[in-house]
Design an enzyme around this catalytic site. Structure first.
Site, mmCIF file in Angstrom:
data_model
loop_
_atom_site.group_PDB
_atom_site.id
_atom_site.type_symbol
_atom_site.label_atom_id
_atom_site.label_comp_id
_atom_site.label_asym_id
_atom_site.label_seq_id
_atom_site.Cartn_x
_atom_site.Cartn_y
_atom_site.Cartn_z
ATOM 1 N N ARG A 260 0.490 -1.020 -0.266
ATOM 2 C CA ARG A 260 0.003 0.486 0.116
ATOM 3 C C ARG A 260 0.651 1.519 0.166
ATOM 4 O O ARG A 260 2.019 1.353 0.826
ATOM 5 C CB ARG A 260 -0.810 0.641 1.204
ATOM 6 C CG ARG A 260 -1.921 -1.298 1.375
ATOM 7 C CD ARG A 260 -3.003 -1.336 2.573
ATOM 8 N NE ARG A 260 -3.482 -2.526 2.308
ATOM 9 C CZ ARG A 260 -4.341 -2.834 2.857
ATOM 10 N NH1 ARG A 260 -4.667 -1.960 4.405
ATOM 11 N NH2 ARG A 260 -5.066 -3.944 3.312
ATOM 12 N N ARG A 275 1.887 0.946 10.531
ATOM 13 C CA ARG A 275 1.302 1.145 8.855
ATOM 14 C C ARG A 275 2.653 1.154 8.413
ATOM 15 O O ARG A 275 3.109 1.478 8.454
ATOM 16 C CB ARG A 275 0.696 2.922 8.979
ATOM 17 C CG ARG A 275 -0.264 2.893 7.643
ATOM 18 C CD ARG A 275 0.004 4.513 7.844
ATOM 19 N NE ARG A 275 -1.119 4.655 8.839
ATOM 20 C CZ ARG A 275 -2.692 3.892 9.235
ATOM 21 N NH1 ARG A 275 -3.107 3.727 7.934
ATOM 22 N NH2 ARG A 275 -2.909 4.278 9.691
ATOM 23 N N GLU A 347 -6.220 -0.875 15.233
ATOM 24 C CA GLU A 347 -7.259 -1.293 14.575
ATOM 25 C C GLU A 347 -6.455 -2.765 14.008
ATOM 26 O O GLU A 347 -5.521 -2.554 13.567
ATOM 27 C CB GLU A 347 -7.622 -1.457 13.319
ATOM 28 C CG GLU A 347 -8.195 -2.538 12.386
ATOM 29 C CD GLU A 347 -8.245 -2.272 11.089
ATOM 30 O OE1 GLU A 347 -8.150 -2.281 9.738
ATOM 31 O OE2 GLU A 347 -8.219 0.173 10.529
ATOM 32 N N SER A 350 -10.704 -5.822 9.890
ATOM 33 C CA SER A 350 -11.615 -5.299 9.368
ATOM 34 C C SER A 350 -12.116 -6.002 8.594
ATOM 35 O O SER A 350 -11.916 -6.846 7.525
ATOM 36 C CB SER A 350 -11.238 -3.991 8.861
ATOM 37 O OG SER A 350 -12.367 -3.488 8.542
ATOM 38 N N ARG A 389 0.663 -6.347 13.211
ATOM 39 C CA ARG A 389 -0.051 -5.915 13.970
ATOM 40 C C ARG A 389 0.004 -6.988 15.118
ATOM 41 O O ARG A 389 -0.345 -6.407 17.015
ATOM 42 C CB ARG A 389 -1.404 -5.440 13.309
ATOM 43 C CG ARG A 389 -1.048 -3.982 12.790
ATOM 44 C CD ARG A 389 -1.974 -2.959 12.292
ATOM 45 N NE ARG A 389 -1.849 -2.048 11.536
ATOM 46 C CZ ARG A 389 -2.587 -0.841 11.496
ATOM 47 N NH1 ARG A 389 -4.025 -0.707 12.089
ATOM 48 N NH2 ARG A 389 -2.315 -0.031 10.425
#
Length: 424
Positions: A260, A275, A347, A350, A389
């Site tokens: 990403r 991130r 988070e 999701s 994560r």
């Protein structure tokens, strides 16, 4: 993609859903174009019928020696008019498609109202943040102190938002991915897949990543896209297919690298490995019957929660509000894990139900056993969970006063029986 028929049937409901996402009413422009397109198509059909009749009259006239000049002139004029109508209808069709593909999915009625993440609703929590008995450190301090997490060397070769893991910490990251795959395949009924890390435009478009999110993706020099998540190839595996109803649901999982650009994350989470431009994630995808998608969504969330329960980390389930629900989702629940070193919930998964939004874009359908019913499948996707994560959640929640990290019991068989990560 949206069904134009549903917008015609209830434009007010469509606009109400868009309004909840902060968008102006869309149906007036869509329906005006749709009406003009349908009028052009009706006129085209009328002219085609007249042209067919003329062809018969001209044929009869020539057989009898009659003068057909006027009829032939009319036929020529009709041909030009039809070409104009065909072009007009095609342009209007393209305009409608451009609008529809730019608009987010219609929200479920149960999605909370709200403009941004501040309106998200915590619906359940498992476990409480523990008092570790000392001042907890964030993962980047723990990893660097162990000599097993290296941001400087990674940045030297790859730039910001990159990390190198070494030794036991690298093995722990691998152990987490293997544990998740085993759990989801052996206990949750998902089929493991090894999928491409690059996809074409059709796969990215069908899973609603194009054209809206092109800037968030990395593109190769030959025009393919690095996957932002295994959701893309897993879901696109049914692109253009007609499935048998008896073969639903299809539950698929994969552990992949994800890429990403983080184009919209400038200045956010710049420390540590929360991130990254490249990270690993176990993805869950379900392809199911429309009648079962709500139950399948709950099942998927529970499968992701099982990972966090096994890792003994506090987590909570959060219903995303209208303004925070992703473009392709009708409804989304996030799982957030407590990070004591950051004193924050973050988070880690999701899980979204896109209903038939993606299926329409990629023309994925199913047929009933009697062959009489053909409908679009529903697609769902979720993190089961993000490996990096999960690693930092384990590090921060299971850190010890001496800087070592206690390894959760379920991971020890993947670590050669080792019970902690420690320096030296």
């Amino acid at each position: 993609m949206h069904d134009i028929r549903s917008i015609r049937t209830d434009p007010a409901a469509f606009d109400a859903s868009m309004r909840r996402r902060g968008l102006a009413p869309q149906s007036p422009d869509i329906l005006a174009l749709d009406q003009a397109r349908r009028a052009a198509q009706t006129a085209l059909q009328d002219k085609q019928a007249r042209r067919n009749a003329l062809a018969k009259e001209i044929g009869q006239g020539k057989r009898t020696g009659a003068d057909t000049t006027t009829l032939e002139a009319e036929a020529t004029a009709l041909r030009a008019e039809m070409e104009g109508l065909e072009k007009q209808a095609a342009e209007q069709d393209a305009a409608i498609k451009a609008i529809l593909e730019s608009l987010p999915n219609v929200l479920d009625a149960g999605v909370p109202d709200g403009a941004d993440e501040s309106a998200n609703v915590v619906v359940a929590q498992h476990g409480e943040p523990r008092d570790l008995g000392f001042e907890p450190k964030p993962h980047w301090e723990l990893g660097e102190a162990l000599g097993m997490m290296d941001f400087a060397t990674a940045a030297k070769m790859a730039g910001a938002r990159s990390t190198i893991l070494r030794g036991p910490l690298a093995r722990l990251e691998r152990a987490l991915g293997q544990f998740m795959l085993d759990l989801h395949t052996e206990q949750h009924g998902y089929v493991e897949m090894v999928v491409p890390s690059m996809v074409n435009d059709a796969a990215a478009y069908g899973t609603d990543k194009l054209p809206k999110f092109a800037d968030d993706l990395f593109k190769t020099t030959d025009g393919r896209w690095l996957i932002p998540t295994a959701e893309v190839p897993l879901t696109a595996s049914v692109m253009g297919e007609m499935l048998a109803e008896k073969d639903l649901p299809r539950r698929l999982t994969a552990l992949t690298d994800c890429f990403r650009s983080e184009a919209g994350a400038a200045g956010r989470d710049t420390r540590g490995m929360l991130r990254q431009h490249q990270f690993r994630k176990v993805e869950l995808v379900s392809i199911c019957h429309p009648d079962h998608s709500a139950a399948e969504h709950e099942r998927m969330i529970s499968c992701a929660e099982a990972v966090l329960r096994a890792l003994s980390v506090p987590f909570r389930r959060v219903a995303l509000c209208a303004g925070d629900t992703g473009f392709g989702a009708a409804t989304t629940f996030d799982l957030e894990v407590w990070m004591p070193g950051q004193q924050a919930w973050r988070e880690i998964s999701s899980c979204s139900n896109t209903k038939d939004f993606q299926a329409r874009r990629m023309n994925a359908r199913f047929r009933s056993p009697d062959g009489k019913t053909v409908a679009f499948v529903h697609t769902l996707n979720g993190s089961g969970v993000a490996v990096g994560r999960a690693l930092i959640a384990v590090m921060e929640n299971h850190q010890q006063a001496d800087g070592s990290i206690l390894i959760p019991e379920v991971l020890r068989r993947y670590m050669g029986g080792q019970d902690r990560v420690a320096a030296g």
